[in-house]
Design an enzyme around this catalytic site. Structure first.
Site, mmCIF file in Angstrom:
data_model
loop_
_atom_site.group_PDB
_atom_site.id
_atom_site.type_symbol
_atom_site.label_atom_id
_atom_site.label_comp_id
_atom_site.label_asym_id
_atom_site.label_seq_id
_atom_site.Cartn_x
_atom_site.Cartn_y
_atom_site.Cartn_z
ATOM 1 N N ARG A 41 0.822 -1.214 0.000
ATOM 2 C CA ARG A 41 0.000 0.000 0.000
ATOM 3 C C ARG A 41 0.856 1.264 0.000
ATOM 4 N NH1 ARG A 41 -5.012 -1.579 4.021
ATOM 5 N NH2 ARG A 41 -6.473 -2.106 2.358
ATOM 6 N N LYS A 206 -15.487 -15.567 6.428
ATOM 7 C CA LYS A 206 -16.898 -15.417 6.777
ATOM 8 C C LYS A 206 -17.842 -15.197 5.588
ATOM 9 C CE LYS A 206 -17.266 -13.274 11.157
ATOM 10 N NZ LYS A 206 -17.287 -11.917 11.720
ATOM 11 N N GLY A 356 -6.731 -6.569 0.488
ATOM 12 C CA GLY A 356 -6.701 -7.261 1.768
ATOM 13 C C GLY A 356 -5.880 -8.527 1.711
ATOM 14 N N GLY A 380 -12.363 -4.361 1.460
ATOM 15 C CA GLY A 380 -13.761 -3.960 1.626
ATOM 16 C C GLY A 380 -14.203 -2.997 0.540
HETATM 17 C C1 3PG Z 1 -8.550 -1.830 5.041
HETATM 18 O O1 3PG Z 1 -7.496 -2.292 5.468
HETATM 19 O O2 3PG Z 1 -9.495 -2.548 4.699
HETATM 20 C C2 3PG Z 1 -8.659 -0.352 4.860
HETATM 21 O O3 3PG Z 1 -7.468 0.281 5.187
HETATM 22 C C3 3PG Z 1 -9.806 0.173 5.669
HETATM 23 O O4 3PG Z 1 -9.586 -0.112 7.027
HETATM 24 P P1 3PG Z 1 -10.839 -0.313 7.970
HETATM 25 O O5 3PG Z 1 -11.520 -1.574 7.517
HETATM 26 O O6 3PG Z 1 -10.285 -0.409 9.363
HETATM 27 O O7 3PG Z 1 -11.736 0.891 7.795
HETATM 28 MG MG MG Z 2 -11.139 -3.834 5.934
#
Ligand code: 3PG
Ligand code: MG
Length: 399
Positions: A41, A206, A356, A380
């Site tokens: 990132r 999940k 992720g 996400g």
């Molecule tokens: C992630 O790692 O999914 C993003 O940086 C967002 O982080 P968060 O899910 O804690 O908002």
């Molecule tokens: Mg996340």
């Protein structure tokens, strides 16, 4: 939709101007040593930061790291990230030990043209994630005071209605950075008119996290391959026993319903690797899904499953993959994830890896990142984009 871009801002000229950049520098850290275990990132925002440095801007970078609870918490400090960012940029990054306090103010004030500062973790401030508009707005005012313009390059956080993502752009001239632009370009190919067959691979632990995206994708995809911990709830829904594997009991009925409605598009594992315990050295064997012993738990998909999934992937023209097939962090249970990743790279398809864990898996398994067309920095965020949801961070740039 009209989003102004970094190039528009650069065309105006940014020399000597303060540009506030929201980045997603939320990188995984080693629990023992605190070292950055995957700097993907950080590298992903270099094109935007590099262009601003080159153009002589005073670059003020802000980000969250982890989920601290609105107050300073040393284990979530961005200091190590400032160090790594400096190495990658080839110039020191000035680190502010607070986000909007004295250190931040003096760090920003002391910046020379073409220099970069990083503010301490946004989430050390309750205003960042507050549901209260006024509280978020007050924090956004303080942040916005550090910039003459705002660049959002935090794709991984665009699905969050947070001050730095949603409220700051309402206060400053705003543009999308190179990373956000590229992510949206790629993902819009998937939601638009993907070349077929369009095959999606979903894993991770999940079902409940993936339910909305499964619902959204079912009408669109040609095949949906499901592995990872979430496959056991689907197997249970087929009437199979899953031993002590991960199981979301309250989702079994939902999974049964999805399977009925899927028109045969959903493919589930036919064999799994079961172990005595969730441990790297646990005794383990490969069994058929109708033969999972009651005292053992599944930690990976088996070789026949990999072969079946790989066959489906070899036909694909478009592929989206989110979520590991097994506990890839443990070598004994990494073969499924590796096998699927390799099958994706071999297919003659436009391939996108959702961020992720699956992006981390690509790097942890030392696969060649360039074998994929795109590796998203948002987990996400990319899922919510594919669900067709309005993403607050993108919506804020459109206004
Ligand atoms: C992630 O790692 O999914 C993003 O940086 C967002 O982080 P968060 O899910 O804690 O908002
Ligand atoms: Mg996340």
């Amino acid at each position: 939709m009209s989003i102004r871009t970094l190039d528009d801002l650069l065309a105006e000229g940014v020399s000597g101007r303060r540009v506030l950049v929201r980045a997603d520098l939320n990188v995984p850290l080693d629990k023992q040593t605190g070292d950055i275990t995957d700097d993907g990132r950080i590298r992903a925002v270099l094109p935007t930061l590099g262009a601003l440095v080159e153009a002589g801007a005073k670059v003020v970078v802000c980000s969250h790291l982890g989920r601290p609870k609105g107050a300073p918490d040393p284990q979530f400090s961005l200091r190590p990230v400032a160090g790594r960012l400096g190495e990658l940029l080839g110039a020191p990054v000035h680190f502010a030990t607070d986000t909007v306090g004295d250190s931040a103010r003096s760090t920003v004030a002391d910046l020379a043209d073409g220099q970069v500062a990083l503010l301490e973790n946004l989430r050390f401030n309750a205003g960042e994630t507050s549901k209260d508009e006024a509280e978020r707005g007050a924090f956004a005012d303080q942040l916005a005071a550090f910039g003459d313009a705002y660049v959002d390059d935090a794709f991984g956080a665009v699905h969050r209605k947070h001050a730095s993502v949603y409220d700051v752009p309402a206060r400053l001239p705003h543009v999308a950075g190179r990373l956000v632009l590229r992510e949206v370009e790629v993902l819009s190919k998937l939601t638009g008119n993907p070349e077929r067959p369009y095959v999606v691979v979903l894993g991770g632990s999940k079902v409940s996290d993936k339910l909305a995206v499964i619902e959204a994708l079912l009408p669109t995809v040609d095949r949906l391959l499901i592995g990872g911990g979430m496959c056991f709830t689907f197997l249970k829904a087929q009437g199979l026993e899953v031993g002590t594997s991960l199981l979301e009991k309250d989702m079994v009925e939902t999974c049964r319903n999805l399977l009925e409605r899927s028109g045969g598009k959903i493919m589930l594992p036919v064999d799994v690797v079961v172990a005595d315990a969730f441990a790297p050295d646990a005794a383990h064997d490969t069994v058929r899904v109708d033969g999972i012993p009651s005292h053992r738990l599944g930690l990976d998909v088996g070789p026949e499953t990999v072969a079946g999934f790989a066959a489906a992937l070899s036909q694909a023209k478009t592929i989206f993959w989110n979520g590991p097939m097994g506990v890839f962090e443990m070598p004994a249970f990494a073969a499924g994830t590796r096998g699927i990743a390799e099958a994706i790279t071999k297919a003659d398809a436009f391939s996108v890896v959702g961020g992720g864990d699956s992006a981390a898996a690509v790097r942890a398994l030392r696969l060649d990142e360039t074998d994929f067309n795109h590796i998203s920095t948002g987990g996400g965020a990319s899922l919510e984009y594919l669900e067709g949801k309005t993403l607050p961070g993108i919506a804020a740039l459109e206004n």
